[in-house]
Design an enzyme around this catalytic site. Structure first.
Site, short mmCIF file in Angstrom:
data_model
loop_
_atom_site.label_atom_id
_atom_site.label_comp_id
_atom_site.label_asym_id
_atom_site.label_seq_id
_atom_site.Cartn_x
_atom_site.Cartn_y
_atom_site.Cartn_z
N GLY A 88 0.83 -1.19 0.00
CA GLY A 88 0.00 0.00 0.00
C GLY A 88 0.87 1.24 0.00
N ARG A 89 0.29 2.38 0.38
CA ARG A 89 1.06 3.61 0.42
C ARG A 89 1.87 3.77 1.70
NH1 ARG A 89 -1.80 8.57 0.22
NH2 ARG A 89 -3.82 7.55 0.13
N GLU A 92 5.97 3.91 2.01
CA GLU A 92 6.78 5.05 1.56
C GLU A 92 7.10 6.01 2.69
OE1 GLU A 92 3.63 8.27 -0.27
OE2 GLU A 92 4.09 6.52 -1.49
N CYS A 118 4.03 -6.42 -2.21
CA CYS A 118 3.67 -5.22 -2.95
C CYS A 118 4.70 -4.10 -2.71
CB CYS A 118 2.25 -4.80 -2.57
SG CYS A 118 1.47 -3.64 -3.69
N HIS A 119 4.31 -3.00 -2.08
CA HIS A 119 5.23 -1.91 -1.79
C HIS A 119 6.01 -2.11 -0.48
CE1 HIS A 119 2.67 0.00 -4.81
NE2 HIS A 119 3.56 0.97 -4.92
N TYR A 138 5.82 -5.11 -5.97
CA TYR A 138 5.00 -4.46 -6.98
C TYR A 138 5.93 -3.95 -8.08
CZ TYR A 138 1.28 -1.75 -9.08
OH TYR A 138 0.35 -1.27 -9.96
#
Length: 197
Positions: A88-89, A92, A118-119, A138
């Protein structure tokens, strides 16, 4: 015996990538503590749902409120047997916290099982632990992973203590490979999954 598993999450982490492993690992007898920097047990994070509809990238919609069941500032990574890093976000910005980086580094230094999706590998790259691994993530974060020293593959893979997948559609294979590392009995053919006694 069930294992003690740590999961590092944050606001706008991917809903399925948090909820599915959190619930699945508990279902087979593991204890899973979900933590987030600057939040305490009982606080919630907001999740995001990433959907793939044929566009150049994923579509993001609001997910659920996910309740944390442990406090990051109070946990000791040495008391955990394994780590889960969803995507997800959230990764980051989670990678900017020293506590997150130090926690991730502990699991690699101790050669404990780690599952990242993923991320999530953005955090692993920032922690400097990917050198020499064969892994995936990802596709949009491939350059970050390769810059951190890994060899890229396009499928769910296990290399040593690390299991990686590209996104939530990889859950069946990703979770199964992680459970293999945890010592669970996983039958891929008939979907029978049971934790060791």
């Amino acid at each position: 015996m069930g294992k003690n598993i740590l999961m590092i999450v944050g606001d706008f982490g991917e809903d399925y990538e948090i909820m599915v492993p959190f619930q699945t690992l508990q279902t087979v007898g593991h204890e899973v503590d979900a933590v987030c920097p600057e939040k305490e047990a009982g606080d919630t994070i907001k999740t995001a749902i990433h959907d793939f509809r044929g566009d150049q990238t994923y579509l993001e919609e609001r997910g659920h409120n996910f309740e944390l069941n442990a406090t990051m500032a109070e946990i000791d990574p040495e008391t955990y047997d394994a780590l889960v890093v969803p995507g997800g976000r959230a990764p980051e910005y989670l990678r900017t916290y020293d506590s997150v980086i130090e926690t991730v580094q502990h699991f690699f230094e101790a050669d404990k099982p780690v599952a990242a999706l993923c991320h999530g590998p953005q955090i692993l790259a920032a922690a400097g632990v990917l050198d020499g691994y064969e892994m995936t993530a990802y596709p949009a974060v491939r350059a970050e992973c390769e810059a951190a020293g890994c060899s890229w593959v396009d499928e769910v893979t296990t290399d040593g203590n690390l299991v990686t997948g590209q996104a939530w559609p990889d859950h069946p294979e990703w979770v199964a490979q992680f459970m293999d590392l945890l010592g669970d009995e996983v039958s891929h053919g008939d979907a029978a999954i049971a934790a060791d006694d």
